[in-house]
Design a protein around this motif. Structure first.
Motif, PDB file in Angstrom:
ATOM      1  N   ASN A   1      -3.746   2.199 -24.495  1.00 27.36           N
ATOM      2  CA  ASN A   1      -2.714   1.057 -23.813  1.00 27.36           C
ATOM      3  C   ASN A   1      -1.521   1.080 -24.479  1.00 27.36           C
ATOM      4  O   ASN A   1      -1.493   0.357 -25.666  1.00 27.36           O
TER       5      ASN A   1
ATOM      6  N   TRP B   1      -0.056   0.632 -15.668  1.00 28.66           N
ATOM      7  CA  TRP B   1      -0.424  -0.636 -15.481  1.00 28.66           C
ATOM      8  C   TRP B   1       0.336  -1.422 -14.639  1.00 28.66           C
ATOM      9  O   TRP B   1       1.538  -1.911 -15.314  1.00 28.66           O
TER      10      TRP B   1
ATOM     11  N   ASN C   1     -12.682  -1.584 -23.568  1.00 29.67           N
ATOM     12  CA  ASN C   1     -11.172  -1.659 -23.388  1.00 29.67           C
ATOM     13  C   ASN C   1     -10.587  -2.621 -24.586  1.00 29.67           C
ATOM     14  O   ASN C   1     -11.163  -3.908 -24.428  1.00 29.67           O
ATOM     15  N   GLU C   2      -9.708  -1.961 -25.660  1.00 32.06           N
ATOM     16  CA  GLU C   2      -9.111  -3.021 -26.349  1.00 32.06           C
ATOM     17  C   GLU C   2     -10.039  -3.781 -27.321  1.00 32.06           C
ATOM     18  O   GLU C   2     -10.053  -4.818 -27.457  1.00 32.06           O
TER      19      GLU C   2
ATOM     20  N   TYR D   1       5.706  -5.000 -24.562  1.00 31.50           N
ATOM     21  CA  TYR D   1       5.589  -6.221 -25.797  1.00 31.50           C
ATOM     22  C   TYR D   1       6.187  -5.781 -27.149  1.00 31.50           C
ATOM     23  O   TYR D   1       6.331  -6.679 -27.985  1.00 31.50           O
TER      24      TYR D   1
ATOM     25  N   GLU E   1      -3.136   2.838 -20.218  1.00 33.33           N
ATOM     26  CA  GLU E   1      -2.189   1.706 -19.667  1.00 33.33           C
ATOM     27  C   GLU E   1      -0.803   1.784 -20.207  1.00 33.33           C
ATOM     28  O   GLU E   1      -0.764   2.300 -21.242  1.00 33.33           O
TER      29      GLU E   1
ATOM     30  N   LYS F   1       2.349  -6.897 -13.423  1.00 34.29           N
ATOM     31  CA  LYS F   1       3.133  -5.472 -13.790  1.00 34.29           C
ATOM     32  C   LYS F   1       2.822  -4.595 -12.883  1.00 34.29           C
ATOM     33  O   LYS F   1       2.866  -3.414 -12.869  1.00 34.29           O
TER      34      LYS F   1
ATOM     35  N   ARG G   1      -2.127 -16.804 -17.807  1.00 29.52           N
ATOM     36  CA  ARG G   1      -0.836 -16.397 -17.970  1.00 29.52           C
ATOM     37  C   ARG G   1       0.420 -17.463 -17.298  1.00 29.52           C
ATOM     38  O   ARG G   1       0.039 -18.275 -16.476  1.00 29.52           O
TER      39      ARG G   1
HETATM   40  C1  GCB Z   1      -3.701  -4.423 -21.783  1.00 31.50           C
HETATM   41  C2  GCB Z   1      -5.136  -5.221 -21.117  1.00 31.50           C
HETATM   42  C3  GCB Z   1      -5.179  -5.568 -19.690  1.00 31.50           C
HETATM   43  C4  GCB Z   1      -3.709  -6.472 -19.630  1.00 31.50           C
HETATM   44  C5  GCB Z   1      -2.478  -5.698 -20.025  1.00 31.50           C
HETATM   45  C6  GCB Z   1      -1.255  -6.527 -20.068  1.00 31.50           C
HETATM   46  O1  GCB Z   1      -3.755  -3.794 -22.645  1.00 31.50           O
HETATM   47  O2  GCB Z   1      -6.104  -4.087 -21.285  1.00 31.50           O
HETATM   48  O3  GCB Z   1      -6.231  -5.914 -19.149  1.00 31.50           O
HETATM   49  O4  GCB Z   1      -3.820  -6.832 -18.375  1.00 31.50           O
HETATM   50  O5  GCB Z   1      -2.539  -5.315 -21.312  1.00 31.50           O
HETATM   51  O6  GCB Z   1      -0.574  -6.671 -19.038  1.00 31.50           O
HETATM   52  O7  GCB Z   1      -1.006  -7.212 -21.041  1.00 31.50           O
END
Ligand code: GCB
Length: 555
Positions: free
Chosen positions: A424, A504, A369-370, A430, A457, A525, A514
């Motif tokens: 994603n 997501w 992932n990413e 963002y 996502e 989210k 965070r």
């Molecule tokens: C993503 C990640 C995930 C994060 C999400 C976010 O792309 O894979 O783990 O929680 O973004 O909410 O920023």
């Protein structure tokens, strides 16, 4: 026979990092498993949750052991690493917090037994995950059991599998049951396959494959029909060991223009990602919690779940099989590539596949992932190729997949490695302009028309305490979250080629780094709050679009 006894009760916990030789009885406190030391203070923001090594201890008399000639201790999950000692003997070290592992203890068992476990979620560069947007709760947070078996038994040490490799497919309209057993000692293996009504449809030799006519198909949510495979190891008529699997006969394929097909029929996958944590208990979810989660996912009308970003509890995969969800399963190879952790990523992947191989719900194995070359360096490309080969070697029936992140270029070399790519995509959260999500997907599809493309996502924050009369991107309101999802739904509906989409996230989850929206330590989210008490507006939006039953939402 195999006898399993759960030993979750009456453990002791020591919140100190001392070496095994210096341990005394002092300062241990009584607890029951499952347990985490991050439950209470694990989501207060600032990424300062405790990442350390702490001790668990348990006394066990011989009379508390199940019947058996050989004994194994089984851990369903210790985060992130562990060292286990049984009567002073170091049984082993396990890296990776989300899979099952076992040790044989037969030769160490006495009248009175002491088990010590050092659980470790400290920072290092050899175990995944180390960097990600979720809290890595430390502790023994899933069940521990002692398993008693006869001298001859199915091999329990084969990457934590029950002792066989089982998988069901439909090939040329016939049911094919793939079957391999791993036997320690002697004995004859026999297999019985029963349908959901309990009728025997096969009883005999463990041929591989076992071919069955007229199987009732496993058809996703519409008809998740399961068969039971009962495998026995016998000496004459005496049963030495016995294991059981639930399987579903189905075929599936992906098409770069028409998306996903189940049993030859187009079956667009629209659903959610799920994290597996709750307030105070972290990842230590109970059966009741899992049941509640699946009911909520059913209620919203999803038909697919991405089980992110690690191996979920066996019980939850059981629920997915029974309820007919199509599942993306993955390991926590996420955000950061660490060369020292290559072996660990491979080991976690082996464990995931070998432990969950029989599941009709799972169609893809998520490699990463990413992780992108520009961010993680060139080494990750070579490693992705190795991982991709490993997965294909272990399972030729399912597809490999990666979740790439949005700014990554579509001609990124990493995208060419797995069978399927998903993005994603956070345009509208963002980054500005939700509509760019559709534009980006279309550009990709045009440039690589033969590649299978999905949305791993997409989402926006919705914090229940924040209001704005004029909802806008970045304001953390549930109102903007709902507007964002409404736009995304339109984008998705217009694109038949997208094999699967995953919101997501289904639930808010702890992400201690965070600090946003007035509730630090959380990612908001989710379509539902962390305590599962409140459904947000976006939940009802999806329910109105996905669920079959009409409903009235009274605000
Ligand atoms: C993503 C990640 C995930 C994060 C999400 C976010 O792309 O894979 O783990 O929680 O973004 O909410 O920023």
């Amino acid at each position: 026979m195999r006898n399993i006894r759960n030993i979750n009760q009456n453990w002791m916990f020591l919140k100190e990092d001392v070496s095994y030789d210096l341990l005394t009885d002092k300062n241990f406190i009584e607890i029951d498993l499952p347990h985490t030391w991050n439950g209470i203070d694990g989501q207060d923001g600032g990424n300062d949750y405790i990442r350390d090594k702490f001790w668990y201890k348990k006394s066990l008399t011989r009379t508390e052991l199940p019947e058996g000639q050989k004994y194994f201790i089984e851990f369903k999950g210790v985060n992130s690493s562990s060292d286990v000692y049984f009567n002073g003997n170091h049984l082993g070290h396990h890296d990776g917090g989300y899979s099952t592992f076992r040790y044989e203890v037969t030769h160490y068992v006495d009248e009175q037994n002491e088990i010590y476990v050092l659980a470790d979620n400290a920072v290092n560069d050899r175990v995944y995950p180390q960097k990600a947007d979720f809290t890595f709760y430390g502790g023994i947070y899933r069940n521990v059991s002692i398993i008693g078996v006869q001298d001859s038994h199915f091999d329990l040490l084969h990457y934590g599998s029950k002792g066989a490799k089982v998988n069901a497919h439909v090939i040329d309209q016939k049911g094919h049951l793939e079957l391999e057993t791993y036997v320690i000692g002697k004995g004859k293996v026999s297999v019985e396959v029963k349908d959901q009504e309990g009728k025997s449809v096969y009883n005999g030799e463990p041929t591989n494959p076992i071919i069955l006519d007229n199987v009732h198909l496993w058809q996703g949510k519409e008809d998740p029909y399961l068969y039971t495979v009962d495998i026995k190891l016998k000496e004459g008529t005496k049963v030495l060991d016995s294991i059981e699997y639930q399987v579903g006969f189905r075929s599936f394929h992906f098409d770069s223009n028409d998306g996903f097909f189940l049993n030859g029929k187009k079956y667009p996958l629209r659903g959610v990602c799920r994290h597996q944590d709750r307030p105070k208990i972290g990842n230590a979810l109970t059966v009741k919690d899992h049941n509640e989660d699946i009911e909520l996912i059913k209620e919203v009308g999803a038909n697919t779940i991405r089980l992110a970003h690690y191996q979920h509890d066996d019980y939850f995969y059981d629920l997915c099989d029974k309820e007919g969800f199509i599942v993306w399963a993955e390991i926590p190879y996420i955000s950061k590539h660490m060369n020292h952790a290559n072996d660990n990523a491979k080991q976690q992947m082996r464990e995931l596949i070998i432990q969950q191989y029989h599941r009709p719900s799972i169609v893809t194995w998520g490699i990463s992932n990413e992780i992108t070359i520009s961010y993680a360096g060139k080494d990750c490309l070579a490693f992705h190729k190795k991982m991709n080969d490993l997965v294909h070697d272990l399972d030729s029936s399912r597809k490999t997949i990666i979740a790439n992140y949005m700014p990554a270029r579509i001609n990124n070399k990493l995208n060419r490695v797995p069978d399927i790519v998903s993005y994603n995509l956070y345009f509208g959260w963002y980054l500005p302009f939700t509509s760019l999500a559709g534009w980006k997907l279309d550009r990709y599809h045009k440039k690589y028309p033969n590649e299978i493309l999905g949305l791993s996502e997409y989402g926006a924050e919705g914090v229940d305490k924040v209001f704005n009369r004029f909802p806008r991107r970045g304001d953390n309101t549930e109102a903007y979250q709902a507007i964002y999802h409404e736009r995304m739904l339109d984008i998705i509906k217009a694109r038949d080629y997208i094999w699967g989409t995953h919101v997501w996230n289904m639930f808010d989850f702890a992400a201690d780094a965070r600090n946003q929206g007035g509730e630090p330590g959380m990612n908001h989210k989710g379509l539902i709050t962390f305590n599962r008490k409140r459904k947000k507006d976006a939940f009802f939006l999806y329910k109105a679009n996905w669920a079959k039953e009409p409903f009235v939402h009274l605000c």
